[in-house]
Design a protein around this motif. Structure first.
Motif, PDB file in Angstrom:
ATOM      1  N   PHE A 234      23.119 -11.931 109.923  1.00 61.07           N
ATOM      2  CA  PHE A 234      23.896 -10.714 109.536  1.00 61.07           C
ATOM      3  C   PHE A 234      25.613 -10.919 110.236  1.00 61.07           C
ATOM      4  N   LEU A 235      25.537 -11.467 111.384  1.00 61.36           N
ATOM      5  CA  LEU A 235      26.983 -11.677 111.953  1.00 61.36           C
ATOM      6  C   LEU A 235      27.799 -12.688 111.047  1.00 61.36           C
ATOM      7  N   ILE A 236      27.046 -13.800 110.397  1.00 61.57           N
ATOM      8  CA  ILE A 236      27.671 -14.611 109.739  1.00 61.57           C
ATOM      9  C   ILE A 236      28.233 -14.123 108.723  1.00 61.57           C
ATOM     10  N   VAL A 237      27.374 -13.105 107.776  1.00 65.73           N
ATOM     11  CA  VAL A 237      27.823 -12.478 106.823  1.00 65.73           C
ATOM     12  C   VAL A 237      28.989 -11.449 106.841  1.00 65.73           C
ATOM     13  N   LEU A 238      29.068 -10.991 108.067  1.00 66.05           N
ATOM     14  CA  LEU A 238      30.290  -9.874 108.540  1.00 66.05           C
ATOM     15  C   LEU A 238      31.327 -10.717 108.702  1.00 66.05           C
ATOM     16  N   VAL A 239      31.056 -12.058 109.362  1.00 64.48           N
ATOM     17  CA  VAL A 239      32.570 -12.732 109.381  1.00 64.48           C
ATOM     18  C   VAL A 239      33.100 -13.209 108.173  1.00 64.48           C
ATOM     19  N   LEU A 240      32.121 -13.580 107.255  1.00 64.87           N
ATOM     20  CA  LEU A 240      32.506 -13.934 106.091  1.00 64.87           C
ATOM     21  C   LEU A 240      33.291 -12.981 105.259  1.00 64.87           C
ATOM     22  N   VAL A 241      32.608 -11.621 105.358  1.00 64.68           N
ATOM     23  CA  VAL A 241      33.379 -10.483 104.738  1.00 64.68           C
ATOM     24  C   VAL A 241      34.500 -10.426 105.341  1.00 64.68           C
ATOM     25  N   LEU A 242      35.005 -10.377 106.467  1.00 57.84           N
ATOM     26  CA  LEU A 242      36.273 -10.285 107.316  1.00 57.84           C
ATOM     27  C   LEU A 242      37.154 -11.514 106.847  1.00 57.84           C
ATOM     28  N   LEU A 243      36.579 -12.576 106.694  1.00 56.42           N
ATOM     29  CA  LEU A 243      37.678 -13.717 106.074  1.00 56.42           C
ATOM     30  C   LEU A 243      38.048 -13.358 105.010  1.00 56.42           C
ATOM     31  N   CYS A 244      36.975 -12.884 103.957  1.00 56.75           N
ATOM     32  CA  CYS A 244      37.486 -12.659 102.628  1.00 56.75           C
ATOM     33  C   CYS A 244      38.507 -11.629 102.693  1.00 56.75           C
ATOM     34  N   ALA A 245      38.380 -10.629 103.347  1.00 60.76           N
ATOM     35  CA  ALA A 245      39.408  -9.173 103.460  1.00 60.76           C
ATOM     36  C   ALA A 245      40.747  -9.842 103.923  1.00 60.76           C
ATOM     37  N   SER A 246      40.542 -10.708 105.053  1.00 57.95           N
ATOM     38  CA  SER A 246      41.776 -11.298 105.417  1.00 57.95           C
ATOM     39  C   SER A 246      42.545 -11.869 104.367  1.00 57.95           C
ATOM     40  N   TYR A 247      41.836 -12.687 103.618  1.00 62.35           N
ATOM     41  CA  TYR A 247      42.462 -13.658 102.711  1.00 62.35           C
ATOM     42  C   TYR A 247      43.043 -12.636 101.480  1.00 62.35           C
ATOM     43  N   VAL A 248      42.427 -11.682 101.118  1.00 64.44           N
ATOM     44  CA  VAL A 248      42.758 -10.513 100.081  1.00 64.44           C
ATOM     45  C   VAL A 248      44.211  -9.732 100.551  1.00 64.44           C
ATOM     46  N   VAL A 249      43.934  -9.696 102.112  1.00 64.29           N
ATOM     47  CA  VAL A 249      45.255  -8.880 102.518  1.00 64.29           C
ATOM     48  C   VAL A 249      46.488 -10.150 102.418  1.00 64.29           C
TER      49      VAL A 249
ATOM     50  N   VAL B  87      12.879 -14.922 115.033  1.00 67.76           N
ATOM     51  CA  VAL B  87      13.125 -14.352 113.773  1.00 67.76           C
ATOM     52  C   VAL B  87      14.235 -13.441 113.908  1.00 67.76           C
ATOM     53  N   ASP B  88      14.045 -12.337 114.730  1.00 72.81           N
ATOM     54  CA  ASP B  88      15.026 -11.354 114.831  1.00 72.81           C
ATOM     55  C   ASP B  88      16.322 -12.025 115.192  1.00 72.81           C
ATOM     56  N   ALA B  89      16.429 -12.919 116.038  1.00 70.27           N
ATOM     57  CA  ALA B  89      17.554 -13.649 116.570  1.00 70.27           C
ATOM     58  C   ALA B  89      18.342 -14.333 115.342  1.00 70.27           C
ATOM     59  N   ALA B  90      17.597 -14.774 114.423  1.00 72.95           N
ATOM     60  CA  ALA B  90      18.057 -15.461 113.263  1.00 72.95           C
ATOM     61  C   ALA B  90      18.617 -14.656 112.351  1.00 72.95           C
ATOM     62  N   PHE B  91      17.853 -13.457 112.060  1.00 75.01           N
ATOM     63  CA  PHE B  91      18.371 -12.314 111.459  1.00 75.01           C
ATOM     64  C   PHE B  91      19.678 -12.052 111.772  1.00 75.01           C
ATOM     65  N   ASP B  92      19.874 -11.596 113.129  1.00 73.99           N
ATOM     66  CA  ASP B  92      21.074 -11.090 113.544  1.00 73.99           C
ATOM     67  C   ASP B  92      22.194 -12.183 113.379  1.00 73.99           C
ATOM     68  N   ASN B  93      21.908 -13.241 113.711  1.00 70.65           N
ATOM     69  CA  ASN B  93      22.888 -14.376 113.553  1.00 70.65           C
ATOM     70  C   ASN B  93      23.358 -14.487 112.037  1.00 70.65           C
TER      71      ASN B  93
ATOM     72  N   LEU C  84      40.667  -3.396 112.058  1.00 75.64           N
ATOM     73  CA  LEU C  84      39.515  -2.666 111.887  1.00 75.64           C
ATOM     74  C   LEU C  84      38.372  -3.384 111.336  1.00 75.64           C
ATOM     75  N   CYS C  85      38.632  -4.569 110.836  1.00 77.97           N
ATOM     76  CA  CYS C  85      37.345  -5.106 110.146  1.00 77.97           C
ATOM     77  C   CYS C  85      36.823  -5.687 111.420  1.00 77.97           C
ATOM     78  N   VAL C  86      37.381  -6.320 112.409  1.00 78.38           N
ATOM     79  CA  VAL C  86      36.834  -6.779 113.619  1.00 78.38           C
ATOM     80  C   VAL C  86      36.464  -6.045 114.578  1.00 78.38           C
ATOM     81  N   ILE C  87      37.027  -4.830 114.562  1.00 79.31           N
ATOM     82  CA  ILE C  87      36.304  -3.640 115.453  1.00 79.31           C
ATOM     83  C   ILE C  87      34.815  -3.484 114.711  1.00 79.31           C
ATOM     84  N   VAL C  88      34.910  -3.144 113.487  1.00 83.20           N
ATOM     85  CA  VAL C  88      33.645  -2.709 112.767  1.00 83.20           C
ATOM     86  C   VAL C  88      32.581  -3.894 113.347  1.00 83.20           C
ATOM     87  N   ILE C  89      32.894  -5.253 113.410  1.00 80.38           N
ATOM     88  CA  ILE C  89      31.871  -6.210 113.385  1.00 80.38           C
ATOM     89  C   ILE C  89      31.539  -6.154 114.922  1.00 80.38           C
ATOM     90  N   ILE C  90      32.445  -6.053 115.925  1.00 81.00           N
ATOM     91  CA  ILE C  90      31.896  -5.972 117.309  1.00 81.00           C
ATOM     92  C   ILE C  90      31.257  -4.618 117.432  1.00 81.00           C
TER      93      ILE C  90
END
Length: 317
Positions: free
Chosen positions: A32-47, A24-30, A287-293
């Motif tokens: 969460f990371l997917i959401v962060l990646v999607l946010v990064l992609l959205c931010a990149s597209y906006v830029v 369950v923890d691994a699924a939650f972590d994954n 910066l978005c990538v660094i935050v995700i990492i």
């Protein structure tokens, strides 16, 4: 032996529960990371999209059509017959072709190439004459970042900027000539101010009343000689506040052109400055990538520490 069997069974149950919790923890972590990646992609597209819009609105792309060469301007008119003029305010990014159609809506989201564009185009009020013979010719344009379109008009709110930027010029193919513009007022107005946005000023009394009104509501102004025989040009763009707010530059037309003392300076709208934006945009993405990492490593460290704690607790039990 029976007691030992029961203990082993309990351990197996606890072990199975831990496996479920870890899954369950691994699924939650994954997730969460997917959401962060999607946010990064959205931010990149906006830029990217913002950069694309600004680049499409930058005045540099139109310089090849400037009426210094009648043939080049005619080439732009072949692309769109509703293009008839050119307006420039010296020392700013305002240096654009001007169009006019039978309404004030088309060029809000249509470029001078007659194609859909969020940036729109600079256009003359449909009620005005293209030969600029009206007492007050009104031009509209979007307020945009990076000195695009009429984005530099609000700079005139600075008294220093207003004082140092007093001239411009406008060309119209209706008379095939340039006219000088002597700027005398910067106004914070309202889109529904019928006195200000009235192109039907005809009598001498109406003209004087219009001049007096502009001076009375001007945020900055300079005293110049203006009479009923003179003609004005009004540059209007949106303001962020209030909702119907408008920034306006008002100038007097002159038969003589003024010297552009900023000709050799960088106006802040050239390709060099346009490309200077990209490192800043890339920095935002980085910066978005660094935050995700960092967040990912932090989550991993916390989970690992918690897992070791539980394993140690299990061994003690």
């Amino acid at each position: 032996m029976a007691k030992q069997y029961v203990n082993n069974e309990g351990v197996e149950r606890r072990s199975g529960g831990l496996k479920v919790l870890r899954a369950v923890d691994a699924a939650f972590d994954n997730l969460f990371l997917i959401v962060l990646v999607l946010v990064l992609l959205c931010a990149s597209y906006v830029v990217y999209d913002n950069g694309r819009i600004i680049k499409g609105a930058n005045s540099v792309q139109y310089e090849q059509y400037k009426p210094h060469d009648t043939a080049s301007f005619a080439e732009l008119q072949q692309k769109n017959s509703e293009v008839f003029g050119w307006v420039e305010v010296f020392g700013t990014g305002i240096d654009y072709p001007v169009a006019q159609t039978d309404n004030n809506f088309k060029y809000v989201n249509t470029s001078v190439y007659d194609s859909p564009s969020i940036a729109g185009a600079i256009y003359l009020d449909y009620r005005n004459s293209r030969d600029l013979s009206d007492f007050n010719s009104i031009l509209y344009g979007h307020h945009m970042d990076e000195s695009a379109m009429f984005g530099d008009i609000d700079k005139f709110e600075s008294a220093e900027f207003f004082e140092s930027h007093a001239y411009g010029e406008i060309y119209t193919s209706a008379t095939d000539r340039y006219y000088g513009i002597e700027l005398f007022a910067y106004v914070l107005g309202d889109a529904y101010d019928e006195k200000l946005y009235n192109p039907y000023v005809e009598s001498e009394d109406e003209k004087q009343a219009y001049i007096d009104y502009v001076y009375s509501i001007a945020y900055h102004s300079r005293d110049i000689e203006i009479g009923a025989d003179d003609r004005l040009v009004v540059l209007s763009t949106c303001a962020s506040e209030p909702t119907n707010g408008r920034h306006l530059l008002v100038g007097k037309l002159s038969d003589d052109r003024f010297e552009n003392s900023f000709a050799s300076e960088n106006r802040g709208s050239g390709l060099g400055d346009l490309f200077d934006r990209f490192p800043h945009d890339l920095a935002l993405v980085a910066l978005c990538v660094i935050v995700i990492i960092v967040v990912s490593l932090l989550i991993y460290a916390i989970k690992r520490r918690e897992r070791k704690r539980k394993e140690a607790q299990t061994k003690r039990d």
